[in-house]
Design a protein around this motif. Sequence first.
Motif, PDB file in Angstrom:
ATOM      1  N   MET A   1      -7.656 -75.437-124.062  1.00 38.52           N
ATOM      2  CA  MET A   1      -8.992 -75.908-123.745  1.00 38.52           C
ATOM      3  C   MET A   1      -9.193 -75.858-122.229  1.00 38.52           C
ATOM      4  O   MET A   1      -8.302 -76.190-121.462  1.00 38.52           O
ATOM      5  N   THR A   2     -10.361 -75.460-121.792  1.00 34.90           N
ATOM      6  CA  THR A   2     -10.704 -75.386-120.381  1.00 34.90           C
ATOM      7  C   THR A   2     -11.639 -76.532-120.023  1.00 34.90           C
ATOM      8  O   THR A   2     -12.618 -76.780-120.712  1.00 34.90           O
ATOM      9  N   THR A   3     -11.322 -77.214-118.924  1.00 27.02           N
ATOM     10  CA  THR A   3     -12.144 -78.306-118.425  1.00 27.02           C
ATOM     11  C   THR A   3     -12.589 -77.972-117.013  1.00 27.02           C
ATOM     12  O   THR A   3     -11.758 -77.617-116.172  1.00 27.02           O
ATOM     13  N   THR A   4     -13.881 -78.077-116.734  1.00 24.28           N
ATOM     14  CA  THR A   4     -14.405 -77.848-115.393  1.00 24.28           C
ATOM     15  C   THR A   4     -14.738 -79.196-114.771  1.00 24.28           C
ATOM     16  O   THR A   4     -15.389 -80.029-115.395  1.00 24.28           O
ATOM     17  N   VAL A   5     -14.266 -79.412-113.529  1.00 25.78           N
ATOM     18  CA  VAL A   5     -14.496 -80.674-112.835  1.00 25.78           C
ATOM     19  C   VAL A   5     -15.187 -80.406-111.507  1.00 25.78           C
ATOM     20  O   VAL A   5     -15.043 -79.328-110.925  1.00 25.78           O
ATOM     21  N   THR A   6     -15.931 -81.413-111.022  1.00 30.36           N
ATOM     22  CA  THR A   6     -16.618 -81.279-109.743  1.00 30.36           C
ATOM     23  C   THR A   6     -16.308 -82.438-108.799  1.00 30.36           C
ATOM     24  O   THR A   6     -16.645 -82.363-107.627  1.00 30.36           O
ATOM     25  N   THR A   7     -15.676 -83.511-109.291  1.00 29.03           N
ATOM     26  CA  THR A   7     -15.366 -84.676-108.461  1.00 29.03           C
ATOM     27  C   THR A   7     -13.887 -85.022-108.566  1.00 29.03           C
ATOM     28  O   THR A   7     -13.196 -84.590-109.497  1.00 29.03           O
ATOM     29  N   GLN A   8     -13.406 -85.827-107.626  1.00 26.18           N
ATOM     30  CA  GLN A   8     -12.011 -86.263-107.647  1.00 26.18           C
ATOM     31  C   GLN A   8     -11.721 -87.096-108.890  1.00 26.18           C
ATOM     32  O   GLN A   8     -10.674 -86.943-109.519  1.00 26.18           O
ATOM     33  N   ASP A   9     -12.656 -87.967-109.285  1.00 24.58           N
ATOM     34  CA  ASP A   9     -12.461 -88.786-110.486  1.00 24.58           C
ATOM     35  C   ASP A   9     -12.316 -87.920-111.737  1.00 24.58           C
ATOM     36  O   ASP A   9     -11.454 -88.173-112.582  1.00 24.58           O
ATOM     37  N   GLU A  10     -13.160 -86.887-111.850  1.00 24.13           N
ATOM     38  CA  GLU A  10     -13.059 -85.983-112.999  1.00 24.13           C
ATOM     39  C   GLU A  10     -11.736 -85.225-112.985  1.00 24.13           C
ATOM     40  O   GLU A  10     -11.101 -85.042-114.021  1.00 24.13           O
ATOM     41  N   LEU A  11     -11.303 -84.788-111.789  1.00 26.96           N
ATOM     42  CA  LEU A  11     -10.034 -84.078-111.670  1.00 26.96           C
ATOM     43  C   LEU A  11      -8.873 -84.979-112.069  1.00 26.96           C
ATOM     44  O   LEU A  11      -8.013 -84.584-112.854  1.00 26.96           O
ATOM     45  N   ASP A  12      -8.843 -86.197-111.530  1.00 28.10           N
ATOM     46  CA  ASP A  12      -7.775 -87.136-111.857  1.00 28.10           C
ATOM     47  C   ASP A  12      -7.719 -87.421-113.350  1.00 28.10           C
ATOM     48  O   ASP A  12      -6.645 -87.473-113.949  1.00 28.10           O
ATOM     49  N   ALA A  13      -8.894 -87.588-113.985  1.00 24.93           N
ATOM     50  CA  ALA A  13      -8.951 -87.863-115.428  1.00 24.93           C
ATOM     51  C   ALA A  13      -8.443 -86.668-116.232  1.00 24.93           C
ATOM     52  O   ALA A  13      -7.720 -86.841-117.223  1.00 24.93           O
ATOM     53  N   ALA A  14      -8.807 -85.456-115.832  1.00 27.11           N
ATOM     54  CA  ALA A  14      -8.359 -84.249-116.543  1.00 27.11           C
ATOM     55  C   ALA A  14      -6.850 -84.084-116.442  1.00 27.11           C
ATOM     56  O   ALA A  14      -6.176 -83.724-117.410  1.00 27.11           O
ATOM     57  N   ILE A  15      -6.295 -84.350-115.250  1.00 26.98           N
ATOM     58  CA  ILE A  15      -4.846 -84.266-115.065  1.00 26.98           C
ATOM     59  C   ILE A  15      -4.151 -85.325-115.906  1.00 26.98           C
ATOM     60  O   ILE A  15      -3.170 -85.042-116.591  1.00 26.98           O
ATOM     61  N   GLU A  16      -4.673 -86.547-115.860  1.00 29.67           N
ATOM     62  CA  GLU A  16      -4.092 -87.652-116.633  1.00 29.67           C
ATOM     63  C   GLU A  16      -4.123 -87.361-118.134  1.00 29.67           C
ATOM     64  O   GLU A  16      -3.194 -87.682-118.859  1.00 29.67           O
ATOM     65  N   ALA A  17      -5.193 -86.711-118.600  1.00 22.99           N
ATOM     66  CA  ALA A  17      -5.338 -86.389-120.022  1.00 22.99           C
ATOM     67  C   ALA A  17      -4.489 -85.190-120.434  1.00 22.99           C
ATOM     68  O   ALA A  17      -4.387 -84.867-121.616  1.00 22.99           O
ATOM     69  N   GLY A  18      -3.894 -84.507-119.445  1.00 27.12           N
ATOM     70  CA  GLY A  18      -3.053 -83.357-119.755  1.00 27.12           C
ATOM     71  C   GLY A  18      -3.836 -82.134-120.196  1.00 27.12           C
ATOM     72  O   GLY A  18      -3.356 -81.331-120.994  1.00 27.12           O
ATOM     73  N   GLU A  19      -5.045 -81.979-119.644  1.00 28.97           N
ATOM     74  CA  GLU A  19      -5.874 -80.816-119.987  1.00 28.97           C
ATOM     75  C   GLU A  19      -5.114 -79.525-119.671  1.00 28.97           C
ATOM     76  O   GLU A  19      -4.438 -79.430-118.649  1.00 28.97           O
ATOM     77  N   GLY A  20      -5.244 -78.537-120.528  1.00 27.02           N
ATOM     78  CA  GLY A  20      -4.500 -77.290-120.377  1.00 27.02           C
ATOM     79  C   GLY A  20      -4.915 -76.450-119.186  1.00 27.02           C
ATOM     80  O   GLY A  20      -4.096 -75.992-118.419  1.00 27.02           O
ATOM     81  N   ARG A  21      -6.187 -76.222-119.003  1.00 24.51           N
ATOM     82  CA  ARG A  21      -6.690 -75.387-117.898  1.00 24.51           C
ATOM     83  C   ARG A  21      -7.801 -76.163-117.214  1.00 24.51           C
ATOM     84  O   ARG A  21      -8.816 -76.482-117.823  1.00 24.51           O
ATOM     85  N   ILE A  22      -7.604 -76.449-115.929  1.00 16.23           N
ATOM     86  CA  ILE A  22      -8.583 -77.211-115.160  1.00 16.23           C
ATOM     87  C   ILE A  22      -9.184 -76.304-114.102  1.00 16.23           C
ATOM     88  O   ILE A  22      -8.465 -75.704-113.302  1.00 16.23           O
ATOM     89  N   ILE A  23     -10.507 -76.202-114.110  1.00 13.50           N
ATOM     90  CA  ILE A  23     -11.230 -75.406-113.114  1.00 13.50           C
ATOM     91  C   ILE A  23     -11.994 -76.367-112.208  1.00 13.50           C
ATOM     92  O   ILE A  23     -12.746 -77.213-112.678  1.00 13.50           O
ATOM     93  N   ILE A  24     -11.767 -76.232-110.907  1.00 15.04           N
ATOM     94  CA  ILE A  24     -12.496 -77.034-109.924  1.00 15.04           C
ATOM     95  C   ILE A  24     -13.666 -76.198-109.423  1.00 15.04           C
ATOM     96  O   ILE A  24     -13.474 -75.091-108.944  1.00 15.04           O
ATOM     97  N   ASP A  25     -14.876 -76.739-109.544  1.00 17.44           N
ATOM     98  CA  ASP A  25     -16.081 -76.066-109.056  1.00 17.44           C
ATOM     99  C   ASP A  25     -16.938 -77.122-108.368  1.00 17.44           C
ATOM    100  O   ASP A  25     -17.964 -77.546-108.887  1.00 17.44           O
TER     101      ASP A  25
END
Length: 102
Positions: free
Chosen positions: A1-25
């Motif tokens: 699953m791919t997750t796109t984040v735009t803020t530090q809070d979203e990035l931290d949550a995606a990492i904590e949730a163990g998201e497979g592919r994280i895209i920062i935009d």
Amino acid sequence: MTTTVTTQDELDAAIEAGEGRIIIDSPADFWLKVRGSSSVVARGSSHVEARGSSSVVARDTSRVEASESSRVEAWESSRVEAWESSHVEARESSSVDRKSVV
């Protein structure tokens, strides 16, 4: 699953949730910090600080500051500042500025 984040809070949550592919935009005026053994892709005009053993793929016109033992793969017109024992692979018209610790 791919997750796109735009803020530090979203990035931290995606990492904590163990998201497979994280895209920062994120907007160019925001710096997002990637720490530990996280792996992300920076797109657009995102600015990312890579620390620890994190891994970042920089694309488009993104900018990455890498330090400690982080690893960056730079593509397109991305720009990387590398410190300490970080590892950078630059391709296409990306640029790398190797900094020394004083």
